[in-house]
Design a protein around this motif. Sequence first.
Motif, PDB file in Angstrom:
ATOM      1  N   CYS A 163       2.237  -2.730  -5.452  1.00 26.11           N
ATOM      2  CA  CYS A 163       2.622  -4.146  -5.440  1.00 26.11           C
ATOM      3  C   CYS A 163       3.918  -4.281  -4.645  1.00 26.11           C
ATOM      4  CB  CYS A 163       2.805  -4.659  -6.869  1.00 26.11           C
ATOM      5  SG  CYS A 163       3.376  -6.369  -6.950  1.00 26.11           S
ATOM      6  N   VAL A 164       3.876  -4.997  -3.540  1.00 26.07           N
ATOM      7  CA  VAL A 164       5.043  -5.058  -2.648  1.00 26.07           C
ATOM      8  C   VAL A 164       5.699  -6.429  -2.608  1.00 26.07           C
ATOM      9  CG1 VAL A 164       4.286  -3.163  -1.175  1.00 26.07           C
ATOM     10  CG2 VAL A 164       3.543  -5.503  -0.640  1.00 26.07           C
ATOM     11  N   SER A 165       5.219  -7.375  -3.397  1.00 25.95           N
ATOM     12  CA  SER A 165       5.857  -8.701  -3.402  1.00 25.95           C
ATOM     13  C   SER A 165       6.815  -8.820  -4.572  1.00 25.95           C
ATOM     14  CB  SER A 165       4.793  -9.800  -3.455  1.00 25.95           C
ATOM     15  OG  SER A 165       3.791  -9.502  -4.405  1.00 25.95           O
ATOM     16  N   THR A 176      -0.650 -12.164 -12.262  1.00 25.01           N
ATOM     17  CA  THR A 176      -0.201 -13.033 -11.173  1.00 25.01           C
ATOM     18  C   THR A 176      -0.875 -12.625  -9.870  1.00 25.01           C
ATOM     19  OG1 THR A 176       1.642 -11.607 -10.566  1.00 25.01           O
ATOM     20  CG2 THR A 176       2.096 -13.308 -12.195  1.00 25.01           C
ATOM     21  N   ASP A 177      -0.778 -13.519  -8.895  1.00 21.99           N
ATOM     22  CA  ASP A 177      -1.201 -13.197  -7.536  1.00 21.99           C
ATOM     23  C   ASP A 177      -0.048 -12.508  -6.836  1.00 21.99           C
ATOM     24  OD1 ASP A 177      -3.903 -14.361  -7.158  1.00 21.99           O
ATOM     25  OD2 ASP A 177      -2.888 -16.204  -7.766  1.00 21.99           O
ATOM     26  N   GLN A 178      -0.290 -11.295  -6.346  1.00 21.55           N
ATOM     27  CA  GLN A 178       0.737 -10.537  -5.643  1.00 21.55           C
ATOM     28  C   GLN A 178       0.126  -9.882  -4.415  1.00 21.55           C
ATOM     29  OE1 GLN A 178       3.913 -10.470  -6.653  1.00 21.55           O
ATOM     30  NE2 GLN A 178       3.752 -11.279  -8.744  1.00 21.55           N
ATOM     31  N   TRP A 179       1.011  -9.344  -3.577  1.00 27.27           N
ATOM     32  CA  TRP A 179       0.579  -8.602  -2.394  1.00 27.27           C
ATOM     33  C   TRP A 179       0.564  -7.115  -2.726  1.00 27.27           C
ATOM     34  CZ3 TRP A 179      -1.293 -10.791   1.956  1.00 27.27           C
ATOM     35  CH2 TRP A 179      -1.028 -12.147   2.174  1.00 27.27           C
ATOM     36  N   TYR A 180      -0.494  -6.435  -2.269  1.00 26.71           N
ATOM     37  CA  TYR A 180      -0.657  -5.009  -2.564  1.00 26.71           C
ATOM     38  C   TYR A 180      -0.933  -4.226  -1.287  1.00 26.71           C
ATOM     39  CZ  TYR A 180      -0.957  -6.299  -7.465  1.00 26.71           C
ATOM     40  OH  TYR A 180      -0.660  -6.781  -8.711  1.00 26.71           O
ATOM     41  N   VAL A 181      -0.422  -3.003  -1.280  1.00 29.23           N
ATOM     42  CA  VAL A 181      -0.743  -2.048  -0.224  1.00 29.23           C
ATOM     43  C   VAL A 181      -1.795  -1.089  -0.761  1.00 29.23           C
ATOM     44  CG1 VAL A 181       0.140  -0.106   1.141  1.00 29.23           C
ATOM     45  CG2 VAL A 181       1.515  -2.181   0.898  1.00 29.23           C
ATOM     46  N   ASP A 182      -2.773  -0.808   0.079  1.00 28.78           N
ATOM     47  CA  ASP A 182      -3.811   0.169  -0.283  1.00 28.78           C
ATOM     48  C   ASP A 182      -3.199   1.566  -0.161  1.00 28.78           C
ATOM     49  OD1 ASP A 182      -5.970   1.813  -0.574  1.00 28.78           O
ATOM     50  OD2 ASP A 182      -7.167   0.942   1.045  1.00 28.78           O
ATOM     51  N   ALA A 183      -2.429   1.933  -1.175  1.00 26.38           N
ATOM     52  CA  ALA A 183      -1.690   3.196  -1.127  1.00 26.38           C
ATOM     53  C   ALA A 183      -2.607   4.402  -1.130  1.00 26.38           C
ATOM     54  CB  ALA A 183      -0.716   3.267  -2.307  1.00 26.38           C
ATOM     55  N   ALA A 184      -3.761   4.284  -1.759  1.00 20.88           N
ATOM     56  CA  ALA A 184      -4.673   5.435  -1.837  1.00 20.88           C
ATOM     57  C   ALA A 184      -5.132   5.862  -0.447  1.00 20.88           C
ATOM     58  CB  ALA A 184      -5.869   5.089  -2.715  1.00 20.88           C
ATOM     59  N   THR A 185      -5.390   4.891   0.420  1.00 16.46           N
ATOM     60  CA  THR A 185      -5.805   5.222   1.788  1.00 16.46           C
ATOM     61  C   THR A 185      -4.652   5.826   2.574  1.00 16.46           C
ATOM     62  OG1 THR A 185      -7.495   3.483   1.802  1.00 16.46           O
ATOM     63  CG2 THR A 185      -6.704   4.266   3.938  1.00 16.46           C
ATOM     64  N   LEU A 186      -3.480   5.208   2.458  1.00 16.55           N
ATOM     65  CA  LEU A 186      -2.325   5.720   3.196  1.00 16.55           C
ATOM     66  C   LEU A 186      -1.877   7.088   2.685  1.00 16.55           C
ATOM     67  CD1 LEU A 186      -0.115   2.505   3.555  1.00 16.55           C
ATOM     68  CD2 LEU A 186      -1.474   3.624   5.318  1.00 16.55           C
ATOM     69  N   ALA A 187      -2.174   7.392   1.431  1.00 17.42           N
ATOM     70  CA  ALA A 187      -1.699   8.656   0.847  1.00 17.42           C
ATOM     71  C   ALA A 187      -2.448   9.863   1.379  1.00 17.42           C
ATOM     72  CB  ALA A 187      -1.822   8.595  -0.680  1.00 17.42           C
ATOM     73  N   GLN A 188      -3.678   9.682   1.806  1.00 17.58           N
ATOM     74  CA  GLN A 188      -4.487  10.846   2.181  1.00 17.58           C
ATOM     75  C   GLN A 188      -3.873  11.685   3.301  1.00 17.58           C
ATOM     76  OE1 GLN A 188      -7.046  12.067   0.394  1.00 17.58           O
ATOM     77  NE2 GLN A 188      -6.381  10.399  -0.976  1.00 17.58           N
ATOM     78  N   PRO A 189      -3.453  11.076   4.421  1.00 19.07           N
ATOM     79  CA  PRO A 189      -2.818  11.899   5.460  1.00 19.07           C
ATOM     80  C   PRO A 189      -1.520  12.553   4.993  1.00 19.07           C
ATOM     81  CG  PRO A 189      -3.504   9.769   6.341  1.00 19.07           C
ATOM     82  CD  PRO A 189      -3.626   9.684   4.864  1.00 19.07           C
ATOM     83  N   ALA A 190      -0.794  11.862   4.102  1.00 17.38           N
ATOM     84  CA  ALA A 190       0.457  12.428   3.592  1.00 17.38           C
ATOM     85  C   ALA A 190       0.189  13.625   2.680  1.00 17.38           C
ATOM     86  CB  ALA A 190       1.246  11.356   2.840  1.00 17.38           C
TER      87      ALA A 190
END
Length: 948
Positions: free
Chosen positions: A417-419, A372-386
């Motif tokens: 997947c955030v939707s 399906t078409d869904q909304w996604y967050v680029d978690a890999a990028t956000l995870a680096q600072p964490a």
Amino acid sequence: MTEQTPQSPLDKTFDPAAIEARWYAHWEANGLFRPERPDAQPFTIVNPPPNVTGSLHIGHALDNTLQDVVIRYERLRGKDALWVVGTDHAGIATQMVVERQMEAQQDKRTNYTRDGFIEKVWEWKRESGGTITGQLRRLGCSMDWSREQFTMDPHFTKAVVKVFVDLYNEGLIYRDKRLVNWDPKLKTAISDLEVETREIQGHFWHFKYPLTDGSGHISVATTRPETMLADMAVAVNPADERYQPLLARGATVTLPITGRVIPIVADEHADPELGSGAVKITPGHDFNDFEVGKRAGFKAADMLNMLDAEAKVCQTADNLIPPELLGLDRFEARKRVVELLDKDDLLEKIEDRVIQTPYGDRGGVVIEPWLTDQWYVDAATLAQPAIEAVKSGAIEIVPKTWEKTYFNWMENIQPWCVSRQLWWGHRIPAWFGPSIENPDELTIFVADDEVAASRQAAEYYGKAWQIGEGMTLSVVADQAAAKALESQESLMSSKADLEADFGQKIEDHEMPVPEPIKAFGIWQDADVLDTWFSSALWPFATLGWPDADAPLLAKHYPNDLLVSGFDILFFWNARMAMQGIHFMKEVPWKRMYLHGLVRAADGQKMSKSKGNVVDPLGLIDQYGADALRFFMAAMESQGRDVKMDEKRVEGYRNFATKLWNAARFCQANGITASTSVSAPAATSAVNRWIIGEVVETVAALDKAMADLRFDAAANAIYHFVWNQFCDWYIELIKGAFDEETKAVAGWVLDQILVMLHPFMPFVTEELWSKTGAREHELIVARWPAPAAAVDAGAKAEVEWLIALVGNLRAAKAELGIAPGARLTAYLPDPSETTRSLIAGNGPVIDRLARLDAIRFEPAPAGPAIQVGAGDAMLAIPLDGVIDIAAEKARLEKALAASLKERDSLGKRLENPAFVEKAKPDAVDKAKADHAHHAAEAERLTAALARLG
């Protein structure tokens, strides 16, 4: 201010129920959970927001007890202690609850517009959504209820929308066609973390796929035969020599039933050692196959889908599925596919096999991988600072052993997947319209609200856009909407459906070129955001973000501590770390404490199906909140699960009763509240000793709390109260209540109430209020500051007395001598220290040890018991005290029985067959029994040795 008289008589019996509701209401009504301390050092924690649908379970009891222990401790230390409280809107759970309620009334969601249903949910929240908050109050949680939060509050929604829009504009949120975990019952995507894998008895079907050129067939095996209707390839390992000729000539197979011609592709996903070494590839319905399909050159948009939102067979894009299979449930389709293949002699064999099967943790049905078409967050990028925050120490994980798990997940994190295909939740702030370049595709407008989205649309469509002759906006919008909905596998396919769902009219409107399209020409995404997307903002959105001038934000962000179960480390904690660092440029909290699960007494995980769930409210009703809280703290040892033990809860109720009775004793002897935070002056050894014990206990508590060792903290105060204060100090001062002793005893009792308050807030506040005049409630008192030191001489003297009395009482018990029997002790050649101790404590020795005298000469010949204290070994003759022969016989018989049991259990434990095959509970019991009998044998041997 308390309204108690200077000293109110304590009831004879301790009754938790009578005081808990009264004190909690008093604390909350008087704003004592967050007293006004504008200049104080802040200390902040946020509670993991329970679902608004929730009820207090035993895990909540552990989690919130630990947080309350910390917040009460820091409040007593004078800090501006803020415990943020609130509930989560819990998209899936809440929508399920409301829909079930409607079903019970022969009603359903689809009878209402979206707005109408959402109003139904708000109505339910107003009537039933406060259950768990009332239960948290019963537990004694001192949260700042004046600022109670809800993840659907307007200010919180503002924060959620801003985060989505900002991440989209930064390229960190995007829309993509990918496989998701689809729950056919709830008709929504769910995350990997919401999938439970169960072992199910299933089958492995082996089929023949005919080669298109008629030269034979290739064998494949699958656990899901129905998905062959959407097969797009057969994969073999490139190193598998059996299939090199087929790969070399570009061989294809013609699928049974559909007649679809599909290629044989080389991919290392195929395991030559498994089955035939060839695997069917259904990229639209299997996560591994999706990746193989991409490597084989299939675009996600071209991957075939054969199931609708209810997991019933629908037609694929190539229209090759026979009409007789359309509309069948996936499991009915499985049965029918197998029958058809068997009929055509294409079924080779069926193997029984245990299948690891994914289930939705809420819907309870088998999850379907669905494209399906869904909304996604680029978690890999956000995870680096964490990740770096933990590596650098900016975030400390306690216990440290969880770091490896954290890093492993974060370093291999997948797009998030955030939707969600729900009506209840934060609706995604994205609008769709037909693309200028290609009316068959969509343009997306992401904005804070519809007005801003309309401005974007006006700007976009203001560019020269030629609409074909006779076309109207209505037609174009309707076509584009239908295309969008089709691509999302939605059941809605017409403009009328679109209008009904989105609550707006799409009017026919001629659009002279190049007039901009009006706002009604775009439509908002029907989906809502994953609940965890909004709760990831909890540490800063609850403090007023995105309002930069929010007074609490600068003072209380970052939070000081996060306490949560390890089971939501990735659901919530890691996502808070990612969002907090990204938007606040600081970590959300300095420390993260992960506790274990509360398990049944036998170590099993609690579940309703097993019937071993424990209701914390039932325990509170029976034993009081203080007893349950103390149990939770005392049993919480870093890195270990807590085993439920109702007997221990009962034991801590007895502990509260013992303290109650000690306070009554003090009250009856004229001991009242202290007027000093620092220790009063003391001259007697026993008073100097108990002051030193307070000093050591405060230090032990402070160290344990700094290390987040809740068990050590609870045990430190427990042993001080039970052993030093109740068992010994009160015994030692009986009959010697001079003014000094009254002052010291009153001060010590006050220190106990303050130190114990974080663990047992109700009984301590009640005792505080009734043991003397107070300027303030205990909840806002000052943490102990004795301003005293341990007196080594007094400590040695009192510990000598305790050893003498304790050892003598134990010896009497071993030999069956009555506790009150008065004896004479002999001690030849005592040291000067011992002689001085005996001389200075005669009355106490006489009263507690029941010794008529201690003679400094050898004991008469004959049987005697030896009792040690310090460097002294006292001999106490037994002639005339007990029947020596009978006592020896009794002890020898008991010793023989214990030795027999010890040895028998020892042999059993030495047998590998028993240890390896017996149930763990049986092995544990055998070990415990062996240890008991070994200890008993030692005790009895010692007792016989005393008799000579």
